[in-house]
Design a protein around this motif. Structure first.
Motif, PDB file in Angstrom:
ATOM      1  N   ASP A 213     -10.012  72.925  23.091  1.00  0.00           N
ATOM      2  CA  ASP A 213     -10.245  72.247  23.897  1.00  0.00           C
ATOM      3  C   ASP A 213     -11.260  73.498  24.592  1.00  0.00           C
ATOM      4  N   LEU A 214     -12.913  73.564  24.494  1.00  0.00           N
ATOM      5  CA  LEU A 214     -13.286  74.722  24.571  1.00  0.00           C
ATOM      6  C   LEU A 214     -14.469  74.337  26.195  1.00  0.00           C
ATOM      7  N   THR A 215     -13.732  73.516  27.018  1.00  0.00           N
ATOM      8  CA  THR A 215     -14.713  72.664  28.004  1.00  0.00           C
ATOM      9  C   THR A 215     -14.896  74.289  29.183  1.00  0.00           C
ATOM     10  N   GLY A 216     -16.108  74.076  29.762  1.00  0.00           N
ATOM     11  CA  GLY A 216     -16.649  75.235  30.468  1.00  0.00           C
ATOM     12  C   GLY A 216     -16.900  76.514  29.853  1.00  0.00           C
ATOM     13  N   LEU A 217     -16.922  76.499  28.373  1.00  0.00           N
ATOM     14  CA  LEU A 217     -17.401  77.600  27.806  1.00  0.00           C
ATOM     15  C   LEU A 217     -18.862  78.317  28.572  1.00  0.00           C
ATOM     16  N   LEU A 218     -19.550  77.091  27.656  1.00  0.00           N
ATOM     17  CA  LEU A 218     -20.782  78.095  28.734  1.00  0.00           C
ATOM     18  C   LEU A 218     -20.961  77.094  29.595  1.00  0.00           C
ATOM     19  N   PRO A 219     -21.198  77.951  31.045  1.00  0.00           N
ATOM     20  CA  PRO A 219     -21.235  76.830  32.033  1.00  0.00           C
ATOM     21  C   PRO A 219     -23.076  75.915  31.590  1.00  0.00           C
ATOM     22  N   ASP A 221     -25.171  74.757  33.762  1.00  0.00           N
ATOM     23  CA  ASP A 221     -26.453  74.867  34.377  1.00  0.00           C
ATOM     24  C   ASP A 221     -27.433  76.123  32.709  1.00  0.00           C
ATOM     25  N   GLN A 222     -26.563  76.486  32.177  1.00  0.00           N
ATOM     26  CA  GLN A 222     -27.183  76.712  31.244  1.00  0.00           C
ATOM     27  C   GLN A 222     -27.360  76.307  29.985  1.00  0.00           C
ATOM     28  N   ALA A 223     -27.464  75.280  29.505  1.00  0.00           N
ATOM     29  CA  ALA A 223     -27.280  73.775  28.660  1.00  0.00           C
ATOM     30  C   ALA A 223     -28.759  72.698  29.290  1.00  0.00           C
ATOM     31  N   LYS A 224     -29.691  72.981  29.032  1.00  0.00           N
ATOM     32  CA  LYS A 224     -30.766  72.706  28.920  1.00  0.00           C
ATOM     33  C   LYS A 224     -30.602  71.035  28.534  1.00  0.00           C
ATOM     34  N   ASP A 225     -30.270  70.840  27.609  1.00  0.00           N
ATOM     35  CA  ASP A 225     -30.320  69.215  27.707  1.00  0.00           C
ATOM     36  C   ASP A 225     -28.732  69.084  27.085  1.00  0.00           C
ATOM     37  N   PRO A 251     -27.149  80.625  24.943  1.00  0.00           N
ATOM     38  CA  PRO A 251     -27.987  82.072  25.274  1.00  0.00           C
ATOM     39  C   PRO A 251     -26.337  82.523  24.973  1.00  0.00           C
ATOM     40  N   THR A 252     -26.082  82.415  24.671  1.00  0.00           N
ATOM     41  CA  THR A 252     -24.292  83.628  24.277  1.00  0.00           C
ATOM     42  C   THR A 252     -23.414  82.826  23.472  1.00  0.00           C
ATOM     43  N   LEU A 253     -22.499  83.929  22.738  1.00  0.00           N
ATOM     44  CA  LEU A 253     -22.192  83.890  21.263  1.00  0.00           C
ATOM     45  C   LEU A 253     -21.026  84.063  22.012  1.00  0.00           C
ATOM     46  N   PHE A 254     -19.432  83.978  21.395  1.00  0.00           N
ATOM     47  CA  PHE A 254     -18.296  84.265  22.843  1.00  0.00           C
ATOM     48  C   PHE A 254     -17.786  84.841  21.745  1.00  0.00           C
ATOM     49  N   GLU A 255     -16.608  86.150  21.250  1.00  0.00           N
ATOM     50  CA  GLU A 255     -15.570  86.037  20.795  1.00  0.00           C
ATOM     51  C   GLU A 255     -14.370  85.666  21.667  1.00  0.00           C
TER      52      GLU A 255
END
Length: 262
Positions: A213-219, A221-225, A251-255
């Motif tokens: 479950d990767l919910t919340g990984l990218l905020p 407001d950073q996803a345009k669509d 805009p981000t790649l996460f380790e």
């Protein structure tokens, strides 16, 4: 389909007398659900509609969709595109994997795959497959292809002929929308399109054996669509045991590293 709801054991049948010769079956064990911790964040091209992702010798190789679609080599540390090769406009790029210096990539609805040189992305050859192409990985001897359904297909790495299929199930129910794939420690890990989940699949049985479950990984407001800019992209650095994830137009790649299960 509510993915987490399907992770619970299947509901029991309506009460009633059981035949004497049919002992009650034990309830299935719940499927483990893992969380995550962010180890490090790296810049990622926010215009990259990520379809496939691998890491090779410390450099990311990525395929993108839309027009123009591309395959590209990307420097991990700063997200700089080192090399890029655009597909012809008729092709919508999809999943990608690399084996022994060859990069294999898919197109969505054309039934055409491409083979590239991993060092410079020069085209080597093409191959054909039936149906749609979504995600792609390999287990060392076979390509493993998803087509948006609840089925994984296996292709011989040398002949590229289809050699078999397996139906993917979660608690006994088909699980579709399998997208980007990665082979990790004997399992197929798959993004489930338009969700925040990665599923871990036993390639022999097709059963989902874990959910991430990767919910919340990218905020948000950073996803345009929110329908398009979704989680998609898994790269496993087997040598250093590092796990990278990103999404379409992120805009981000996460380790990350997994936590749990819970």
């Amino acid at each position: 389909m509510l993915l987490l709801a399907l992770c619970a054991p299947a509901a029991a049948q309506a009460p009633g007398p059981a035949p004497a010769s049919s002992p009650a079956r034990p309830a299935p064990a719940p499927i483990p659900v893992y969380g995550y911790e962010v180890v490090r964040a790296f810049p990622h091209d926010p215009a990259a509609f990520t379809q496939g992702l691998v890491i090779r010798n410390g450099v990311l190789i990525e395929s993108t969709g839309r027009n123009p679609s591309s395959v590209r080599r990307v420097r991990l540390e700063d997200g700089v595109v080192l090399q890029s090769h655009e597909l012809d406009p008729e092709y919508f790029g999809e999943g990608l994997t690399e084996k022994d210096g060859r990069v294999f990539s898919l197109s969505w609805i054309n039934g055409v795959g491409f083979i590239w040189n991993a060092d410079d992305l020069k085209p080597v050859s093409r191959f054909a497959y039936a149906g749609e192409g979504w995600g792609l990985t390999h287990d060392g001897s076979r390509l493993i292809l998803s087509d948006g359904s609840a089925t994984l297909r296996f292709l011989d790495l040398d002949t590229l002929a289809e050699t078999g299929r397996v139906a993917v199930t979660l608690n006994g129910r088909p699980l579709g929308r399998l997208n980007e794939l990665e082979w990790i420690d004997g399992e197929v890990w798959a993004n489930v399109w338009q969700t925040d989940f990665i599923v871990r699949i036993d390639p022999a049985s097709g059963q989902v054996v874990g959910v991430i479950d990767l919910t919340g990984l990218l905020p948000r407001d950073q996803a345009k669509d929110p329908l398009d800019d979704v989680l998609n992209g898994i790269a496993w650095d087997a040598k250093n045991r590092r796990l990278f994830v990103t999404g379409k137009n992120w805009p981000t790649l996460f380790e990350i590293k997994l936590t749990g299960p819970r």
